[in-house]
Design a protein around this motif. Structure first.
Motif, PDB file in Angstrom:
ATOM      1  N   GLY A  73       0.819  -1.223   0.000  1.00 12.89           N
ATOM      2  CA  GLY A  73       0.000   0.000   0.000  1.00 12.89           C
ATOM      3  C   GLY A  73       0.843   1.258   0.000  1.00 12.89           C
ATOM      4  N   ALA A  74       1.914   1.245   0.777  1.00 12.69           N
ATOM      5  CA  ALA A  74       2.785   2.430   0.832  1.00 12.69           C
ATOM      6  C   ALA A  74       3.411   2.708  -0.529  1.00 12.69           C
ATOM      7  N   ILE A  75       3.788   1.639  -1.252  1.00  9.92           N
ATOM      8  CA  ILE A  75       4.417   1.831  -2.567  1.00  9.92           C
ATOM      9  C   ILE A  75       3.362   2.242  -3.595  1.00  9.92           C
ATOM     10  N   TYR A  76       2.156   1.662  -3.523  1.00  8.37           N
ATOM     11  CA  TYR A  76       1.079   2.118  -4.419  1.00  8.37           C
ATOM     12  C   TYR A  76       0.807   3.610  -4.201  1.00  8.37           C
ATOM     13  N   ASN A  77       0.874   4.031  -2.952  1.00  8.85           N
ATOM     14  CA  ASN A  77       0.666   5.455  -2.662  1.00  8.85           C
ATOM     15  C   ASN A  77       1.707   6.322  -3.367  1.00  8.85           C
ATOM     16  N   ARG A  78       2.949   5.839  -3.442  1.00  4.88           N
ATOM     17  CA  ARG A  78       3.992   6.603  -4.150  1.00  4.88           C
ATOM     18  C   ARG A  78       3.640   6.752  -5.633  1.00  4.88           C
ATOM     19  N   PHE A  79       3.121   5.660  -6.233  1.00  5.13           N
ATOM     20  CA  PHE A  79       2.753   5.728  -7.658  1.00  5.13           C
ATOM     21  C   PHE A  79       1.668   6.792  -7.861  1.00  5.13           C
ATOM     22  N   GLU A  80       0.627   6.703  -7.034  1.00  2.00           N
ATOM     23  CA  GLU A  80      -0.526   7.593  -7.221  1.00  2.00           C
ATOM     24  C   GLU A  80      -0.152   9.040  -6.926  1.00  2.00           C
ATOM     25  N   THR A  81       0.668   9.251  -5.909  1.00  3.15           N
ATOM     26  CA  THR A  81       1.112  10.614  -5.578  1.00  3.15           C
ATOM     27  C   THR A  81       1.927  11.211  -6.723  1.00  3.15           C
ATOM     28  N   ALA A  82       2.658  10.354  -7.450  1.00  2.00           N
ATOM     29  CA  ALA A  82       3.468  10.810  -8.586  1.00  2.00           C
ATOM     30  C   ALA A  82       2.638  10.993  -9.855  1.00  2.00           C
ATOM     31  N   GLY A  83       1.337  10.737  -9.781  1.00  2.00           N
ATOM     32  CA  GLY A  83       0.477  10.926 -10.956  1.00  2.00           C
ATOM     33  C   GLY A  83       0.436   9.728 -11.875  1.00  2.00           C
ATOM     34  N   LEU A  84       0.970   8.585 -11.414  1.00  2.00           N
ATOM     35  CA  LEU A  84       0.931   7.369 -12.239  1.00  2.00           C
ATOM     36  C   LEU A  84      -0.337   6.590 -11.901  1.00  2.00           C
ATOM     37  N   LYS A  85      -1.103   6.258 -12.936  1.00  2.00           N
ATOM     38  CA  LYS A  85      -2.348   5.518 -12.735  1.00  2.00           C
ATOM     39  C   LYS A  85      -2.093   4.028 -12.886  1.00  2.00           C
ATOM     40  N   ILE A  86      -2.602   3.232 -11.952  1.00  2.00           N
ATOM     41  CA  ILE A  86      -2.518   1.776 -12.050  1.00  2.00           C
ATOM     42  C   ILE A  86      -3.615   1.331 -13.010  1.00  2.00           C
ATOM     43  N   ILE A  87      -3.231   0.692 -14.136  1.00  2.00           N
ATOM     44  CA  ILE A  87      -4.251   0.249 -15.100  1.00  2.00           C
ATOM     45  C   ILE A  87      -4.375  -1.275 -15.139  1.00  2.00           C
ATOM     46  N   ALA A  88      -3.489  -1.971 -14.399  1.00  2.00           N
ATOM     47  CA  ALA A  88      -3.594  -3.429 -14.234  1.00  2.00           C
ATOM     48  C   ALA A  88      -2.729  -3.807 -13.047  1.00  2.00           C
ATOM     49  N   SER A  89      -3.155  -4.831 -12.317  1.00  2.00           N
ATOM     50  CA  SER A  89      -2.455  -5.186 -11.081  1.00  2.00           C
ATOM     51  C   SER A  89      -2.824  -6.609 -10.675  1.00  2.00           C
ATOM     52  N   LYS A  90      -1.836  -7.367 -10.226  1.00  2.00           N
ATOM     53  CA  LYS A  90      -2.156  -8.692  -9.655  1.00  2.00           C
ATOM     54  C   LYS A  90      -0.988  -9.203  -8.836  1.00  2.00           C
ATOM     55  N   MET A  91      -1.302 -10.149  -7.917  1.00  2.00           N
ATOM     56  CA  MET A  91      -0.266 -10.825  -7.146  1.00  2.00           C
ATOM     57  C   MET A  91       0.041 -12.146  -7.835  1.00  2.00           C
ATOM     58  N   VAL A  92       1.327 -12.456  -7.985  1.00  2.00           N
ATOM     59  CA  VAL A  92       1.740 -13.732  -8.576  1.00  2.00           C
ATOM     60  C   VAL A  92       2.934 -14.275  -7.801  1.00  2.00           C
ATOM     61  N   HIS A  93       3.083 -15.589  -7.811  1.00  2.00           N
ATOM     62  CA  HIS A  93       4.289 -16.223  -7.260  1.00  2.00           C
ATOM     63  C   HIS A  93       5.006 -16.852  -8.442  1.00  2.00           C
ATOM     64  N   LEU A  94       6.108 -16.254  -8.847  1.00  2.00           N
ATOM     65  CA  LEU A  94       6.802 -16.683 -10.057  1.00  2.00           C
ATOM     66  C   LEU A  94       7.389 -18.083  -9.912  1.00  2.00           C
ATOM     67  N   SER A  95       7.321 -18.846 -10.998  1.00  2.00           N
ATOM     68  CA  SER A  95       8.084 -20.089 -11.097  1.00  2.00           C
ATOM     69  C   SER A  95       9.527 -19.718 -11.472  1.00  2.00           C
ATOM     70  N   LYS A  96      10.437 -20.681 -11.310  1.00  2.00           N
ATOM     71  CA  LYS A  96      11.830 -20.468 -11.704  1.00  2.00           C
ATOM     72  C   LYS A  96      11.899 -20.088 -13.196  1.00  2.00           C
ATOM     73  N   GLU A  97      11.109 -20.781 -14.013  1.00  2.00           N
ATOM     74  CA  GLU A  97      11.129 -20.523 -15.457  1.00  2.00           C
ATOM     75  C   GLU A  97      10.624 -19.114 -15.773  1.00  2.00           C
ATOM     76  N   GLN A  98       9.587 -18.688 -15.078  1.00  2.00           N
ATOM     77  CA  GLN A  98       9.064 -17.329 -15.312  1.00  2.00           C
ATOM     78  C   GLN A  98      10.089 -16.264 -14.917  1.00  2.00           C
ATOM     79  N   ALA A  99      10.746 -16.472 -13.772  1.00  2.00           N
ATOM     80  CA  ALA A  99      11.739 -15.488 -13.317  1.00  2.00           C
ATOM     81  C   ALA A  99      12.944 -15.471 -14.262  1.00  2.00           C
ATOM     82  N   GLU A 100      13.383 -16.640 -14.693  1.00  2.00           N
ATOM     83  CA  GLU A 100      14.521 -16.708 -15.628  1.00  2.00           C
ATOM     84  C   GLU A 100      14.166 -16.025 -16.948  1.00  2.00           C
TER      85      GLU A 100
END
Ligand code: UDP
Length: 143
Positions: free
Chosen positions: A21-48
Motif C-alpha cells: 500500500g505504501a508503494i502504491y501510494n507513491r505511484f498515485e502521488t506521482a500521478g501514475l495511474k494503475i491500469i492493471a495489477s495482480k499478485m503472482v508467485h513466479l516459477s523459476k522458469e518465469q523469473a529466468e
C-alpha cells in the motif's frame, strides 16, 4: 508530454514487509495511474525468462532465487513520461545510492533485495507488460 505505460514489480521483500500500500501510494502521488495489477508467485522458469538479459551475470542465480522466494505484485502504470517518472521515484538499483525519499531508499535493504522493479525504456516496458498481462487485462482509465 507523451502518455506512456510502464511495468512495475513490488518484489518479495517489500510484499513480505507489508509495503504494498505504501508503494502504491507513491505511484498515485506521482500521478501514475494503475491500469492493471495482480499478485503472482513466479516459477523459476518465469523469473529466468523475465530476467533473461541478465542470464550471464554473476548474480543471476541469486536474483532468480530471490524473485521466486515469495509472491510479488505486478502492475502496469500509465502517465506522462511514465517510464522515466517511475524510475525517478524508484531510485538507484543499489538502495545505498538511491536518492532520499525514493522507494528503494525507503523500502529496500540491499542491491539484491531492492523492493521494486521498473522498466528502463519504453521498449522494455512493452515487453515486460506483455510478459504478465494480456491486452484485455489493461484497463482504460479516462479519469
Ligand atoms: N542485481 C543484483 N546485484 C547486482 C545488480 C543487480 O542482485 O549487482 C539485481 C537487482 O535486483 C536489480 C536487478 O538485478 O534490480 C536488475 O538489475 P538492473 O541493473 O537492470 O537494475 P534495475 O533496472 O532493476 O535498477
Amino acid at each position: 508530454m507523451a502518455i506512456e505505460r510502464t511495468f512495475s514489480i513490488i518484489k518479495p521483500d517489500a510484499v513480505a514487509n507489508n509495503n504494498i500500500g505504501a508503494i502504491y501510494n507513491r505511484f498515485e502521488t506521482a500521478g501514475l495511474k494503475i491500469i492493471a495489477s495482480k499478485m503472482v508467485h513466479l516459477s523459476k522458469e518465469q523469473a529466468e525468462g523475465f530476467y533473461a538479459e541478465h542470464s550471464e551475470r554473476p548474480f543471476f542465480g541469486a536474483l532468480v532465487a530471490f524473485m521466486t522466494s515469495g509472491p510479488i505484485m505486478v502492475q502496469t502504470l500509465e502517465g506522462e513520461n511514465a517510464v522515466l517518472a517511475h524510475r525517478e521515484i524508484l531510485g538507484a538499483t543499489n538502495p545505498a545510492e538511491a536518492a532520499e525519499g525514493t522507494i528503494r531508499a525507503d523500502f529496500a535493504k540491499s542491491i539484491d533485495e531492492n523492493a521494486a522493479h521498473g522498466s528502463d525504456s519504453v521498449a522494455s516496458a512493452e515487453r515486460e507488460v506483455a510478459y504478465f498481462f494480456s491486452a484485455e487485462e489493461l484497463c482504460v482509465r479516462t479519469r
